[in-house]
Structures are given as structure tokens and as C-alpha cells.
Design a protein around this motif. Sequence first.
Motif, PDB file in Angstrom:
ATOM      1  N   ASN A 171       0.724  -1.197   0.258  1.00 49.20           N
ATOM      2  CA  ASN A 171      -0.250   0.023  -0.004  1.00 49.20           C
ATOM      3  C   ASN A 171       0.905   1.150  -0.052  1.00 49.20           C
ATOM      4  O   ASN A 171       0.303   2.305  -0.008  1.00 49.20           O
ATOM      5  CB  ASN A 171      -0.987  -0.029   1.337  1.00 49.20           C
ATOM      6  CG  ASN A 171      -0.246  -0.014   2.683  1.00 49.20           C
ATOM      7  OD1 ASN A 171       0.956   0.184   2.448  1.00 49.20           O
ATOM      8  ND2 ASN A 171      -0.815  -0.397   3.600  1.00 49.20           N
ATOM      9  N   LYS A 172       2.152   1.061   0.011  1.00 47.20           N
ATOM     10  CA  LYS A 172       3.005   2.388   0.141  1.00 47.20           C
ATOM     11  C   LYS A 172       4.228   2.060  -1.002  1.00 47.20           C
ATOM     12  O   LYS A 172       4.846   1.048  -0.854  1.00 47.20           O
ATOM     13  CB  LYS A 172       3.393   2.573   1.429  1.00 47.20           C
ATOM     14  CG  LYS A 172       4.521   3.777   1.547  1.00 47.20           C
ATOM     15  CD  LYS A 172       5.078   3.896   2.947  1.00 47.20           C
ATOM     16  CE  LYS A 172       5.939   3.045   3.490  1.00 47.20           C
ATOM     17  NZ  LYS A 172       6.418   3.623   4.818  1.00 47.20           N
ATOM     18  N   ALA A 173       4.263   3.085  -1.812  1.00 49.00           N
ATOM     19  CA  ALA A 173       5.430   3.016  -2.700  1.00 49.00           C
ATOM     20  C   ALA A 173       6.600   4.372  -2.315  1.00 49.00           C
ATOM     21  O   ALA A 173       5.929   5.289  -1.947  1.00 49.00           O
ATOM     22  CB  ALA A 173       5.035   3.340  -4.274  1.00 49.00           C
ATOM     23  N   GLN A 174       7.632   4.087  -1.932  1.00 50.08           N
ATOM     24  CA  GLN A 174       8.851   4.996  -1.935  1.00 50.08           C
ATOM     25  C   GLN A 174       9.835   5.060  -2.929  1.00 50.08           C
ATOM     26  O   GLN A 174      10.900   4.068  -2.810  1.00 50.08           O
ATOM     27  CB  GLN A 174       9.429   4.910  -0.471  1.00 50.08           C
ATOM     28  CG  GLN A 174       8.584   4.968   0.848  1.00 50.08           C
ATOM     29  CD  GLN A 174       9.127   4.977   1.978  1.00 50.08           C
ATOM     30  OE1 GLN A 174       8.715   5.369   2.945  1.00 50.08           O
ATOM     31  NE2 GLN A 174      10.259   3.933   1.869  1.00 50.08           N
ATOM     32  N   LYS A 243       0.721   6.634  -0.721  1.00 48.58           N
ATOM     33  CA  LYS A 243       0.065   5.791   0.139  1.00 48.58           C
ATOM     34  C   LYS A 243      -1.164   5.449  -0.388  1.00 48.58           C
ATOM     35  O   LYS A 243      -1.918   6.490  -0.850  1.00 48.58           O
ATOM     36  CB  LYS A 243       0.320   6.203   1.551  1.00 48.58           C
ATOM     37  CG  LYS A 243       1.288   6.586   1.942  1.00 48.58           C
ATOM     38  CD  LYS A 243       1.495   7.033   3.573  1.00 48.58           C
ATOM     39  CE  LYS A 243       2.847   7.200   4.149  1.00 48.58           C
ATOM     40  NZ  LYS A 243       2.902   7.429   5.644  1.00 48.58           N
ATOM     41  N   LYS A 244      -1.538   4.112  -0.289  1.00 49.58           N
ATOM     42  CA  LYS A 244      -2.962   3.701  -0.764  1.00 49.58           C
ATOM     43  C   LYS A 244      -3.702   3.282   0.445  1.00 49.58           C
ATOM     44  O   LYS A 244      -3.509   2.115   0.938  1.00 49.58           O
ATOM     45  CB  LYS A 244      -2.868   2.874  -1.908  1.00 49.58           C
ATOM     46  CG  LYS A 244      -4.091   2.245  -2.321  1.00 49.58           C
ATOM     47  CD  LYS A 244      -4.968   3.008  -3.219  1.00 49.58           C
ATOM     48  CE  LYS A 244      -6.196   2.130  -3.540  1.00 49.58           C
ATOM     49  NZ  LYS A 244      -7.220   2.780  -4.509  1.00 49.58           N
ATOM     50  N   ALA A 245      -5.041   3.674   0.811  1.00 48.77           N
ATOM     51  CA  ALA A 245      -5.615   3.055   1.842  1.00 48.77           C
ATOM     52  C   ALA A 245      -6.634   1.904   0.954  1.00 48.77           C
ATOM     53  O   ALA A 245      -7.366   2.478   0.003  1.00 48.77           O
ATOM     54  CB  ALA A 245      -6.580   4.178   2.482  1.00 48.77           C
ATOM     55  N   PHE A 246      -6.413   0.824   1.193  1.00 49.49           N
ATOM     56  CA  PHE A 246      -7.010  -0.523   0.519  1.00 49.49           C
ATOM     57  C   PHE A 246      -8.610  -0.385   0.748  1.00 49.49           C
ATOM     58  O   PHE A 246      -9.279  -0.692  -0.136  1.00 49.49           O
ATOM     59  CB  PHE A 246      -6.411  -1.869   0.869  1.00 49.49           C
ATOM     60  CG  PHE A 246      -5.187  -2.106   0.256  1.00 49.49           C
ATOM     61  CD1 PHE A 246      -4.300  -1.215  -0.167  1.00 49.49           C
ATOM     62  CD2 PHE A 246      -5.050  -3.489  -0.202  1.00 49.49           C
ATOM     63  CE1 PHE A 246      -3.358  -1.372  -0.874  1.00 49.49           C
ATOM     64  CE2 PHE A 246      -3.815  -3.850  -0.560  1.00 49.49           C
ATOM     65  CZ  PHE A 246      -2.856  -2.894  -1.357  1.00 49.49           C
ATOM     66  N   TYR A 309      -7.687   7.856   5.498  1.00 49.89           N
ATOM     67  CA  TYR A 309      -8.156   6.923   6.470  1.00 49.89           C
ATOM     68  C   TYR A 309      -7.994   5.714   5.999  1.00 49.89           C
ATOM     69  O   TYR A 309      -8.393   5.135   4.817  1.00 49.89           O
ATOM     70  CB  TYR A 309      -9.295   7.350   6.946  1.00 49.89           C
ATOM     71  CG  TYR A 309      -9.601   8.681   7.857  1.00 49.89           C
ATOM     72  CD1 TYR A 309      -9.065   8.660   9.089  1.00 49.89           C
ATOM     73  CD2 TYR A 309      -9.849   9.997   7.207  1.00 49.89           C
ATOM     74  CE1 TYR A 309      -9.022   9.924   9.951  1.00 49.89           C
ATOM     75  CE2 TYR A 309      -9.754  10.970   7.816  1.00 49.89           C
ATOM     76  CZ  TYR A 309      -9.521  10.991   9.208  1.00 49.89           C
ATOM     77  OH  TYR A 309      -9.306  12.131   9.802  1.00 49.89           O
ATOM     78  N   ASP A 310      -7.849   4.447   7.029  1.00 50.03           N
ATOM     79  CA  ASP A 310      -8.042   3.104   6.372  1.00 50.03           C
ATOM     80  C   ASP A 310      -8.356   2.244   7.747  1.00 50.03           C
ATOM     81  O   ASP A 310      -8.268   2.659   8.782  1.00 50.03           O
ATOM     82  CB  ASP A 310      -6.500   2.772   5.780  1.00 50.03           C
ATOM     83  CG  ASP A 310      -6.679   1.605   4.784  1.00 50.03           C
ATOM     84  OD1 ASP A 310      -8.021   1.151   4.470  1.00 50.03           O
ATOM     85  OD2 ASP A 310      -5.650   0.768   4.509  1.00 50.03           O
ATOM     86  N   GLN A 326       1.742  -0.532   8.599  1.00 50.37           N
ATOM     87  CA  GLN A 326       2.004  -1.592   7.738  1.00 50.37           C
ATOM     88  C   GLN A 326       1.663  -1.709   6.285  1.00 50.37           C
ATOM     89  O   GLN A 326       0.746  -1.185   5.993  1.00 50.37           O
ATOM     90  CB  GLN A 326       1.551  -2.923   8.412  1.00 50.37           C
ATOM     91  CG  GLN A 326       1.760  -3.203   9.914  1.00 50.37           C
ATOM     92  CD  GLN A 326       2.990  -4.067   9.992  1.00 50.37           C
ATOM     93  OE1 GLN A 326       3.985  -4.270   8.920  1.00 50.37           O
ATOM     94  NE2 GLN A 326       3.667  -4.346  11.130  1.00 50.37           N
ATOM     95  N   VAL A 327       2.753  -2.286   5.534  1.00 48.23           N
ATOM     96  CA  VAL A 327       2.561  -2.122   4.170  1.00 48.23           C
ATOM     97  C   VAL A 327       1.890  -3.077   3.379  1.00 48.23           C
ATOM     98  O   VAL A 327       1.413  -2.839   2.238  1.00 48.23           O
ATOM     99  CB  VAL A 327       3.884  -1.984   3.412  1.00 48.23           C
ATOM    100  CG1 VAL A 327       4.805  -0.717   3.844  1.00 48.23           C
ATOM    101  CG2 VAL A 327       4.652  -3.457   3.323  1.00 48.23           C
ATOM    102  N   ASN A 328       1.407  -4.155   4.076  1.00 50.97           N
ATOM    103  CA  ASN A 328       0.454  -5.169   3.545  1.00 50.97           C
ATOM    104  C   ASN A 328      -0.701  -5.251   4.293  1.00 50.97           C
ATOM    105  O   ASN A 328      -0.573  -6.013   5.474  1.00 50.97           O
ATOM    106  CB  ASN A 328       1.354  -6.483   3.351  1.00 50.97           C
ATOM    107  CG  ASN A 328       0.414  -7.689   2.942  1.00 50.97           C
ATOM    108  OD1 ASN A 328      -0.714  -7.669   2.805  1.00 50.97           O
ATOM    109  ND2 ASN A 328       1.195  -8.743   2.481  1.00 50.97           N
TER     110      ASN A 328
END
Length: 496
Positions: A171-174, A243-246, A309-310, A326-328
Motif C-alpha cells: 500500500n506504500k511506494a517510496q 500511500k494507498k488505503a485499501f 483513513y484506512d 504496515q505495508v501489507n
Amino acid sequence: MNAPVAKNDELELEIIGMNHDGEGVGRADGYTLFVAGALPGERTRVRVLKTKKQYGYAKLLDVLEASPDRVAAPCPIYDQCGGCQLQHLSYAGQLAWKRQHVVDALERIGKLRVAAPGAGAAGGGASGAAAGRADAAATAGDARDGDAAPMEGGIVVRDTLGMAEPWRYRNKAQVPIGVAEGGLIGGFYARGSHRIIDMETCLIQHEHNDEVVARVKEIGRSLGIHAYNEETGRGLLRHVVVKKAFRTGEMMLVLVTNGRDIPHADAWIGLIREQIPHVASICQNVNTKQTNVIFGDETRVLWGRDVIYDYIGDVQFAISARSFYQVNPVQTEVLYGKTVEYAGLTGKETVIDAYCGIGTISLFLAQHADQVYGVEIVKEAIEDARSNAELNGMKNVQFEVGASEDVIPRWKEQGIEADVIVVDPPRKGCDPRLLETILEMKPERVVYVSCNPSTLARDLRVLEDGGYKTVEVQPVDMFPHTVHVECCSLLVRKDN
């Protein structure tokens, strides 16, 4: 003793294991060679690249007999990129190897007894790759002297909990930004270097992260934005963080810049909003230091909210530009569910969460406990934790800033007695003073969440020597196609 092989020698090599970096391990006349890309059970042809006193490195030239677990890596830049290490190993093989990696660390480093598969471990299905013991070269030439042999009554190490769909989970790319003839490039670093491999798609990133990074590069090129140069310290754009909130679908974009002034800032923001409708927050982080650390101290909102928000399970979290999350998210729910299960909560317990971060595990536990106390040394993380508790209306959780080994004894003096202590330390493991504090507090249970099997094994040994019994370890695959594995471990007091 001189090595029996020399640089540029070519030889056939049987691969007998895989080390913690995912490199195949072979022995030439007893001398250990590490071979990137080789799998346990394979017969290979290699060229020696470098020799040291006890071990060396070789390049894989040809696979003469392939492992049944060998697969074609689907990523077109897998051989260059340093992001993944195990795409050439079947997913079933990865899960089996990760379990064996944990077993080997417990036995070799912790000198702990592990129950034989079938004694509750359920994990006998090791295929060709997993059969190669992960520690065949954890230390070059290690003869495994002093190992405790697996036996009945030992620690149950369960099968690694994997994903039904082990792709597109991050959910996160750097993404570090550089420059080439065509303008801005962005991707991951090549293995063992800071040379950027330009990337349009990453198979372990959420598709929307790929999309945002690609659009930002295009917009930056069109506006003549210069990339930061590590060597000269000049240029503007250092990293693009997405950052992506699934669960909610919200996205945050953070532009990490070498200075506050962004040329054509209004045009840039306008184009991002127009082309990337998922984005709910656009932030700038200013980092003017010549450092490999991504973020600087100053963050400001360019457009939208300062958080997205997630949810993890039923708990809502506000995620800021710099907050750890947490990224997963799919596997985080699995890991935290196991943490709650091992804590054995009935609703009456007092729980202490050491290394609580932004309160993710604390708030999970608070749904099932009477009272939860969280401690974390990072002040901003505790501020986030308190905000997240308020966001969820949780009154039975209290957070404090400080080192666990200082704060927890003070809580004890105040009459706070923990039934369960949960630890989730960084890769270096628990501070020795915290382990002493746990032994002094004497909780009924300790739940140890770890991202490093080696330091986990070391710390479990200390707790076992201090009066605890490790009952069960559950590996969880948080990072498919990489060598990383998380574990959740349950310890109980021996005098119970």
C-alpha cells in the motif's frame, strides 16, 4: 588456508541450501560459495566472482538440473531490481523455505528445541527448495555445532501463513527519483547500489501506486523539474512517496524535495488533481540533508487533508505523511489476529504493548482486553496513537512516550500489573533491559511479534532462561517474493 577455488574459475556446483539473503549455497571441496539466483537441490555451472578466507561468491552461468520449485520470474526487471529476491522460486516453495528459515534460526541461534513436523507443526510438505536448510551458510563454514536436535515436546513452528493472491499487496511506494536523457526517472535501486532502475510497473505494488508515480514523473518532465543528485546535493525532487488505503480507496502523495520552493507549484498540483482523482492529500516533505534517509523534519500540506483513513479489521486509522503503517494490510490483519489469539484475552486482562508505534496492535488488543498500555520512544507516533484511539472511541487504552525499559518499571511502581506483554521490536530485536523488565514483571503470557528470525531466536533464548516456555511460533508472509518473514510467538511462564 587458501581457498580451493580462485576468481574466474568455472565449476559445477550442487546447491545444498539458501541463506537469509536468498542466495543459493554450495560447497566446493568444503568451501562455501554463495550463488544469487540458484535454488536448493539444483546442479549448476558457476563462475567464481570473489573469494574470502572462509567463503566466496559466484555467478550463476547455467542450471544443469533445475529445482521443481523453479519458476520464470514475471517481472521484466527482476534480474536488475533489488526489491524482490525470490520471484524465481514458486510461492509454495517460498512459504516452505520461510518456515525452515525460522526453524533454523531457533535451533542454531537460540539453541531451542523445535518439534518435529507432525507434532502440531503441520508443515512437512517441504518441496525441493525448502528441503535445503536456510542456515546452510548463515555463517560461512558453520558446522552447526551445538545445535539442539528437533524432538517431541519442542516448540511448534506452524506452516507459514501465505496470501491467496501474493501480488500487488503493497500500500506504500517510496520511489527515488533520478535523471536520464529523457528527463526524470524513478524506480528502485539496482541490487547492491544506488543506481536507479527506471520502472513503469511493480508487481508487488498496488496498481494505483504505479499510476501515481508514472503521472508525477510525466508532469515533472513537462514542467522541467530537476531530480536531486546524491553526489552534488543539487536538484529538487528526491523521492515520490505514495500511500494507498485499501479499504477506503483514499490516496496520499508526498513529494520529498531538496528545498521548500517548488517551481510551478500551482500547475503541478492542478495537473495531479486533474489526472489522479484518487488522491485526497498532496504533501511536501523538505529534506535538505545529504543523507540516504528519505524524510526530512518539515512536512506541509500542499492540497487536501493532512491524513488519509484506512482500516485494519474494524479499527480505523489516520495515516499521515510520516506515520508508520504496515505495508501489507491483508496480512497485517492475519498477523494481528494471531497476536490477539496468542494473548488469550477474555476481556478481563491488563496488556502492555511495548514498541506500540501508532497504536495498531494496541487498538486491536483493546477490543478484547480490560486495559491496554502502549509505550513507544517516538513522540510523533504516540501522538498518532492517541488520535487513533480517540478516532475509534476507545477509552481503555493509554499511551506514553519513552523507552519501554524505562516506562514499564515506572508503571509497575504505580501498581500496574500486566497479564500479557506484547512486543513488536525493530529488526535489532528487544533491548536487553526490556527483556529484564519482562522477567521482573512476570506476566502470564508474552507475545513476541518479530520481523527478524535471528534476533527473535536470540531473545527467546533469554526469556526461556528467565523462566518462560516458547509454546508456538507462527510465521506470516507479509512480504511475498522477498526474503523477509514475520513471526508471532507465544510464551507462557513455566511455573503456571
